[in-house]
Scaffold this motif. Structure first.
Motif, PDB file in Angstrom:
ATOM      1  N   SER A  49       5.213   6.526  -7.406  1.00 22.56           N
ATOM      2  CA  SER A  49       3.983   6.477  -8.516  1.00 22.56           C
ATOM      3  C   SER A  49       3.795   7.815  -8.965  1.00 22.56           C
ATOM      4  CB  SER A  49       2.965   6.607  -7.249  1.00 22.56           C
ATOM      5  OG  SER A  49       2.728   5.561  -6.298  1.00 22.56           O
ATOM      6  N   ASP A 154       0.588  -0.345  -9.178  1.00 19.85           N
ATOM      7  CA  ASP A 154       1.368   0.365  -8.368  1.00 19.85           C
ATOM      8  C   ASP A 154       1.118  -0.256  -6.763  1.00 19.85           C
ATOM      9  OD1 ASP A 154       2.217   2.434  -6.520  1.00 19.85           O
ATOM     10  OD2 ASP A 154       1.137   4.062  -7.588  1.00 19.85           O
ATOM     11  N   GLU A 155       2.006  -0.958  -6.265  1.00 21.61           N
ATOM     12  CA  GLU A 155       1.783  -1.663  -5.189  1.00 21.61           C
ATOM     13  C   GLU A 155       0.784  -2.541  -5.078  1.00 21.61           C
ATOM     14  OE1 GLU A 155       3.666  -0.094  -1.574  1.00 21.61           O
ATOM     15  OE2 GLU A 155       4.371   1.647  -2.551  1.00 21.61           O
TER      16      GLU A 155
END
Ligand code: ADP
Ligand code: MG
Length: 241
Positions: A49, A154-155
């Protein structure tokens, strides 16, 4: 030749903890190529991240250089990060409202994205009234509304059940193919990385660096159950550990 949109050279980033400098990223050299689907893969806490934020220009490195073309960007987050006080439609058009876009164009863009993401009938709902999958559909639509050159994710599927995640993965892939947009996605799932990515930047846990960049050998559409695919997942899993 690939056009390079973002380039990091020798990037270093640390955080202070109890007056100690903890390196979070070290010696990161990575290019983001125009039009590619790039995956950042690694275990939790490996700095994915942090690197995504550096690539997007949301943070600056403590050492090294990040070079970035000037371009529109979109963001999709694991926890959706929708504005709870705005409706679905207002969430999607948020970036356009910031950009001073003509009202008729806004209307068209929102209308198209609502249809594309299967959100018809929910235009005036609030995020709290939606399932996780629907929330992320709004998140994706909001990111696409500004017609970005790069989308950072992000995920984005980690908070969803496996059925919903599988469906949304396929839709994101379709959007990437249709729009010829560049995508940079963080994941801790080897299978997801190999299903979606053109290239996979594999992080090791320590010392917080990119261990390897893997060119995905499999043509699309990919079959996650194929013997070769499963073997490759095993191979990459060993690198991540
Ligand atoms: P990942 O996304 O791979 O799980 P992160 O980039 O979020 O990893 O974080 C990498 C490391 O940096 C973790 O150990 C995390 O605790 C630490 N970290 C991240 N952000 C901060 C911060 N703002 N302050 C202190 N430590 C942080
Ligand atoms: Mg993370």
């Amino acid at each position: 030749m690939h056009k390079i949109l973002i380039k990091t050279q020798n990037v270093f980033r640390h955080f202070e903890e109890d007056e100690k400098r903890i390196p979070v990223l070290r010696d990161i050299d990575l290019d983001v190529r125009e039009g590619e689907f790039l995956m950042l893969l690694g275990p939790s806490g490996s700095g994915k991240s942090t690197l995504l934020r550096l690539l997007a220009g949301l943070a600056e490195p403590d050492g090294g250089v990040v070079t970035r073309a000037k371009m529109g960007m979109g963001f999709v987050f694991q926890d959706f990060a929708l504005f709870p006080w705005l409706t679905v439609e207002q969430n999607i058009r948020f970036g356009l409202d910031m950009n001073d876009t003509p009202e008729t164009l806004k209307h068209r863009v929102v209308h198209q994205l609502v249809a594309k993401m299967g959100l018809q009938g929910f235009e005036h709902s609030f995020p709290r009234e939606l399932s996780g999958g629907m929330k992320q559909r709004v998140g994706i639509a909001r990111a696409l509304a500004v017609n970005p050159k790069v989308v950072f994710l992000d995920e984005p599927f980690s908070a969803l059940d496996t059925f919903t995640a599988t469906k949304l993965r396929a839709e994101v892939l379709e959007i990437w193919q249709e729009r010829k947009v560049t995508m940079v996605m963080v994941t801790h799932s080897v299978e997801e990385a190999l299903l979606l990515g053109d290239r996979i930047a594999v992080f090791s846990h320590r010392p917080a660096t990119i261990e390897k960049i893997i060119e995905n050998p499999f043509p699309r559409p990919r079959n996650t159950h194929a013997h070769e695919f499963v073997k490759m997942v095993e191979h990459i899993s060993q690198l991540v550990e």
